[in-house]
Motif scaffolding. Structure first.
Motif, PDB file in Angstrom:
ATOM      1  N   LEU A  25       0.829  -1.210   0.000  1.00  0.00           N
ATOM      2  CA  LEU A  25       0.000   0.000   0.000  1.00  0.00           C
ATOM      3  C   LEU A  25       0.863   1.259   0.000  1.00  0.00           C
ATOM      4  CD1 LEU A  25      -2.633  -0.981   2.738  1.00  0.00           C
ATOM      5  CD2 LEU A  25      -2.888  -1.128   0.247  1.00  0.00           C
ATOM      6  N   SER A  26       2.120   1.082   0.358  1.00  0.00           N
ATOM      7  CA  SER A  26       3.027   2.225   0.494  1.00  0.00           C
ATOM      8  C   SER A  26       4.395   1.883  -0.091  1.00  0.00           C
ATOM      9  CB  SER A  26       3.196   2.575   1.975  1.00  0.00           C
ATOM     10  OG  SER A  26       3.910   1.544   2.645  1.00  0.00           O
ATOM     11  N   VAL A  27       5.140   2.930  -0.385  1.00  0.00           N
ATOM     12  CA  VAL A  27       6.548   2.786  -0.748  1.00  0.00           C
ATOM     13  C   VAL A  27       7.328   3.696   0.182  1.00  0.00           C
ATOM     14  CG1 VAL A  27       8.298   3.203  -2.530  1.00  0.00           C
ATOM     15  CG2 VAL A  27       6.140   2.121  -3.145  1.00  0.00           C
ATOM     16  N   ASP A  28       8.351   3.153   0.801  1.00  0.00           N
ATOM     17  CA  ASP A  28       9.152   3.878   1.789  1.00  0.00           C
ATOM     18  C   ASP A  28       8.279   4.447   2.911  1.00  0.00           C
ATOM     19  OD1 ASP A  28      11.442   3.310   0.306  1.00  0.00           O
ATOM     20  OD2 ASP A  28      11.350   5.192  -0.808  1.00  0.00           O
ATOM     21  N   GLY A  29       7.199   3.742   3.242  1.00  0.00           N
ATOM     22  CA  GLY A  29       6.334   4.138   4.336  1.00  0.00           C
ATOM     23  C   GLY A  29       5.287   5.189   3.993  1.00  0.00           C
ATOM     24  N   VAL A  30       5.248   5.634   2.742  1.00  0.00           N
ATOM     25  CA  VAL A  30       4.292   6.656   2.321  1.00  0.00           C
ATOM     26  C   VAL A  30       3.194   5.993   1.502  1.00  0.00           C
ATOM     27  CG1 VAL A  30       3.979   8.789   0.995  1.00  0.00           C
ATOM     28  CG2 VAL A  30       6.108   8.409   2.288  1.00  0.00           C
ATOM     29  N   LEU A  31       1.939   6.183   1.935  1.00  0.00           N
ATOM     30  CA  LEU A  31       0.801   5.638   1.205  1.00  0.00           C
ATOM     31  C   LEU A  31       0.839   6.153  -0.222  1.00  0.00           C
ATOM     32  CD1 LEU A  31      -1.636   3.844   2.046  1.00  0.00           C
ATOM     33  CD2 LEU A  31      -2.949   5.940   2.289  1.00  0.00           C
ATOM     34  N   SER A 136       0.288  -3.225  -9.924  1.00  0.00           N
ATOM     35  CA  SER A 136       0.246  -2.176  -8.903  1.00  0.00           C
ATOM     36  C   SER A 136      -0.872  -2.478  -7.912  1.00  0.00           C
ATOM     37  CB  SER A 136      -0.018  -0.808  -9.541  1.00  0.00           C
ATOM     38  OG  SER A 136      -1.360  -0.722  -9.990  1.00  0.00           O
ATOM     39  N   ILE A 137      -0.817  -1.802  -6.770  1.00  0.00           N
ATOM     40  CA  ILE A 137      -1.899  -1.932  -5.794  1.00  0.00           C
ATOM     41  C   ILE A 137      -3.181  -1.349  -6.363  1.00  0.00           C
ATOM     42  CG2 ILE A 137      -1.282   0.213  -4.582  1.00  0.00           C
ATOM     43  CD1 ILE A 137      -2.847  -3.016  -3.083  1.00  0.00           C
ATOM     44  N   HIS A 138      -3.067  -0.344  -7.196  1.00  0.00           N
ATOM     45  CA  HIS A 138      -4.249   0.247  -7.831  1.00  0.00           C
ATOM     46  C   HIS A 138      -4.977  -0.807  -8.659  1.00  0.00           C
ATOM     47  CE1 HIS A 138      -1.404   3.541  -7.073  1.00  0.00           C
ATOM     48  NE2 HIS A 138      -2.493   4.213  -6.719  1.00  0.00           N
ATOM     49  N   ASP A 139      -4.213  -1.537  -9.471  1.00  0.00           N
ATOM     50  CA  ASP A 139      -4.817  -2.597 -10.285  1.00  0.00           C
ATOM     51  C   ASP A 139      -5.412  -3.697  -9.413  1.00  0.00           C
ATOM     52  OD1 ASP A 139      -4.161  -1.275 -12.637  1.00  0.00           O
ATOM     53  OD2 ASP A 139      -2.319  -2.420 -12.939  1.00  0.00           O
ATOM     54  N   ALA A 140      -4.728  -4.053  -8.336  1.00  0.00           N
ATOM     55  CA  ALA A 140      -5.229  -5.109  -7.437  1.00  0.00           C
ATOM     56  C   ALA A 140      -6.552  -4.684  -6.807  1.00  0.00           C
ATOM     57  CB  ALA A 140      -4.193  -5.414  -6.360  1.00  0.00           C
ATOM     58  N   LEU A 141      -6.627  -3.469  -6.296  1.00  0.00           N
ATOM     59  CA  LEU A 141      -7.856  -3.007  -5.654  1.00  0.00           C
ATOM     60  C   LEU A 141      -8.991  -2.818  -6.664  1.00  0.00           C
ATOM     61  CD1 LEU A 141      -6.321  -0.523  -3.059  1.00  0.00           C
ATOM     62  CD2 LEU A 141      -7.342  -2.766  -2.597  1.00  0.00           C
ATOM     63  N   LYS A 142      -8.650  -2.456  -7.874  1.00  0.00           N
ATOM     64  CA  LYS A 142      -9.675  -2.306  -8.913  1.00  0.00           C
ATOM     65  C   LYS A 142     -10.257  -3.658  -9.331  1.00  0.00           C
ATOM     66  CE  LYS A 142      -7.987   2.095 -10.626  1.00  0.00           C
ATOM     67  NZ  LYS A 142      -7.260   2.799 -11.695  1.00  0.00           N
ATOM     68  N   LEU A 143      -9.517  -4.742  -9.124  1.00  0.00           N
ATOM     69  CA  LEU A 143     -10.069  -6.076  -9.353  1.00  0.00           C
ATOM     70  C   LEU A 143     -11.265  -6.324  -8.444  1.00  0.00           C
ATOM     71  CD1 LEU A 143      -6.821  -8.253  -9.566  1.00  0.00           C
ATOM     72  CD2 LEU A 143      -8.400  -7.772 -11.445  1.00  0.00           C
ATOM     73  N   LEU A 144     -11.216  -5.768  -7.241  1.00  0.00           N
ATOM     74  CA  LEU A 144     -12.313  -5.936  -6.287  1.00  0.00           C
ATOM     75  C   LEU A 144     -13.503  -5.060  -6.657  1.00  0.00           C
ATOM     76  CD1 LEU A 144     -10.178  -5.905  -3.025  1.00  0.00           C
ATOM     77  CD2 LEU A 144     -10.836  -7.847  -4.448  1.00  0.00           C
ATOM     78  N   ARG A 145     -13.216  -3.954  -7.293  1.00  0.00           N
ATOM     79  CA  ARG A 145     -14.277  -3.037  -7.724  1.00  0.00           C
ATOM     80  C   ARG A 145     -14.991  -3.574  -8.956  1.00  0.00           C
ATOM     81  NH1 ARG A 145     -12.386   2.934  -8.908  1.00  0.00           N
ATOM     82  NH2 ARG A 145     -11.567   1.971 -10.774  1.00  0.00           N
ATOM     83  N   THR A 146     -14.261  -4.323  -9.776  1.00  0.00           N
ATOM     84  CA  THR A 146     -14.808  -4.905 -11.005  1.00  0.00           C
ATOM     85  C   THR A 146     -14.536  -6.402 -10.971  1.00  0.00           C
ATOM     86  OG1 THR A 146     -14.151  -2.840 -12.095  1.00  0.00           O
ATOM     87  CG2 THR A 146     -14.877  -4.631 -13.525  1.00  0.00           C
TER      88      THR A 146
END
Length: 156
Positions: A25-31, A136-146
């Protein structure tokens, strides 16, 4: 709750999303940008759980305002701790998301495991134990949306 019929894979009834924080969800501790909004959206449908060793000590502040269960793990055997967490929820009701070697057992235990490749990379053991690899996490979370994307990827 999310219910999906995947030909050759079976019926998937998901109640929980369990995600790693650092490197996922983050890189170097930043969301990562845009992740907050996606987590809020997914949280309207599924119970969100974030597991982390909190390498950068930023997870609590980064996730403030997002309805999720945050568990900061410590000690040895982080991979086993994450697996136990998924098993305690009922692994058949879990989609797990991670990138690290210590995510490999939870990815394997979950009904659907999604390995993501972000700026910190993805451990080969995580890839081997996942059902899906997302860029990416964006693509992973969008799998749940669609959810039909899950069907397209996992059908046999």
């Amino acid at each position: 709750m999310l219910s999906i019929e995947i030909p050759g894979f079976g019926t998937v009834i998901v109640r929980h999303v369990v995600s790693d924080f650092t490197g996922t969800l983050s890189v170097d501790g930043v969301l990562l940008p845009g992740v907050r909004e996606l987590l809020v959206e997914v949280g309207h449908v599924l119970n969100l759980h974030v597991l982390t060793a909190d390498t950068f000590r930023t997870s609590r502040a980064a996730l403030e305002g997002i309805e999720c269960s945050l568990t900061v793990l410590s000690g040895a055997g982080l991979d086993r701790q994450k697996e136990r967490y998924v098993r305690d929820l009922g692994p058949e009701q879990v989609i797990a998301i991670g990138n690290g070697a210590n995510d490999r057992l939870m990815l394997k235990a979950a009904r659907i495991g999604i390995a993501v490749i972000e700026g910190e990379g993805c451990a080969v053991d995580a890839l081997r134990n996942a059902d899906i690899v997302a860029r990416s996490i964006h693509d992973a979370l969008k799998l749940l949306r669609t959810p039909q994307r899950l069907v397209a990827t996992l059908r046999r």
